[in-house]
Design a protein around this motif. Structure first.
Motif, short mmCIF file in Angstrom:
data_model
loop_
_atom_site.label_atom_id
_atom_site.label_comp_id
_atom_site.label_asym_id
_atom_site.label_seq_id
_atom_site.Cartn_x
_atom_site.Cartn_y
_atom_site.Cartn_z
N GLY A 12 0.78 -1.24 0.00
CA GLY A 12 0.00 0.00 0.00
C GLY A 12 0.81 1.28 0.00
N ALA A 13 2.01 1.24 -0.55
CA ALA A 13 2.87 2.43 -0.56
C ALA A 13 2.21 3.60 -1.27
N ASP A 14 2.38 4.79 -0.70
CA ASP A 14 2.03 6.05 -1.35
C ASP A 14 3.29 6.61 -1.97
N THR A 15 3.14 7.30 -3.11
CA THR A 15 4.27 8.01 -3.71
C THR A 15 4.08 9.48 -3.41
N LEU A 16 5.03 10.06 -2.67
CA LEU A 16 4.93 11.46 -2.26
C LEU A 16 6.06 12.27 -2.90
N ASP A 17 5.73 13.48 -3.32
CA ASP A 17 6.72 14.39 -3.90
C ASP A 17 7.02 15.50 -2.91
N TYR A 18 8.31 15.79 -2.74
CA TYR A 18 8.75 16.86 -1.86
C TYR A 18 9.66 17.80 -2.64
N LYS A 19 9.50 19.08 -2.42
CA LYS A 19 10.37 20.07 -3.05
C LYS A 19 11.62 20.25 -2.20
N ILE A 20 12.65 20.81 -2.80
CA ILE A 20 13.90 21.07 -2.08
C ILE A 20 13.60 21.86 -0.80
N ASN A 21 14.20 21.47 0.30
CA ASN A 21 14.07 22.06 1.63
C ASN A 21 12.71 21.82 2.30
N GLU A 22 11.87 20.99 1.69
CA GLU A 22 10.59 20.68 2.31
C GLU A 22 10.78 19.60 3.37
N GLU A 23 10.09 19.77 4.49
CA GLU A 23 10.20 18.83 5.60
C GLU A 23 9.33 17.59 5.35
N ILE A 24 9.90 16.43 5.58
CA ILE A 24 9.19 15.16 5.41
C ILE A 24 8.56 14.75 6.74
N PHE A 25 9.32 14.88 7.82
CA PHE A 25 8.78 14.78 9.17
C PHE A 25 9.67 15.63 10.07
N SER A 26 9.15 15.92 11.27
CA SER A 26 9.90 16.81 12.15
C SER A 26 10.20 16.16 13.49
#
Length: 198
Positions: A12-26
């Motif tokens: 059930g993997a999701d494919t997520l896109d992140y931009k440069i310097n975007e936080e994935i988790f904190s």
């Protein structure tokens, strides 16, 4: 890659896109997901009170990050941030743990990846233990190059900016710039279009 993408999608993997310097988790969030990089580079960081950033680890395409926290009740002690535009596969942590319990070969792949990463961390800690800034940066470059399996003079492009090297080495940016210029003068590195080659 650590775990085959077909397996991740079957879970059930999701494919997520992140931009440069975007936080994935904190920092402080509980670990609920397994993350594997499909494209891009991710850093694990900690923001310091003086406004600086410390980089603990860097992960590349095909690698997973922060997965060991799925086996404990501890919260993340760092942030995960995209160093460039990224595509990341994210799977429920419960599904990954249940899958690994039943699949010793995949668990062995994960253990092997973690063993290599621990070895790499010890090499990096050795770099940080060096007091001389020139030797610290040179040892870091050697470690990065060996880890990338590149051979030959000036065959490896350092994949970090001077600011990022400062965050990795715990040196001031001005010190890193001065050291790199001295290394270029001493023919230890080459600078091409602002990029460092070792």
């Amino acid at each position: 890659m650590v775990l085959n993408e077909e397996i991740l999608f079957s879970l059930g993997a999701d494919t997520l896109d992140y931009k440069i310097n975007e936080e994935i988790f904190s920092e402080g969030q509980p670990p609920h997901y397994y993350y594997q990089i499909r494209k891009g580079v991710v850093k694990l960081t900690k923001d310091r009170e003086n406004g600086t950033e410390s980089i603990f680890s860097i992960f590349f395409e095909g690698q997973c990050f922060a997965e060991t926290f799925l086996f404990t009740d501890k919260k993340y002690p760092f942030n995960a941030v995209a160093m460039e535009d990224c595509e990341i596969l994210r799977v429920s942590g419960e599904k990954i743990v249940d899958f690994l319990k039943l699949q010793p070969e995949s668990l062995l792949n994960l253990y092997t990846f973690n063993a290599e990463r621990v070895y790499y961390r010890y090499l990096m800690l050795n770099c940080l233990a060096i007091n001389d800034s020139m030797l610290r940066v040179k040892e870091l470059f050697k470690t990065l190059k060996e880890y990338s399996l590149k051979n030959g003079f000036f065959s490896y492009q350092i994949p970090f900016t001077r600011q990022q090297l400062s965050s990795i080495t715990s040196l001031r940016p001005e010190t890193v710039i001065r050291v790199v210029k001295k290394m270029e003068k001493d023919n230890i590195v080459q600078i091409r279009n602002g990029k460092i080659f070792f």
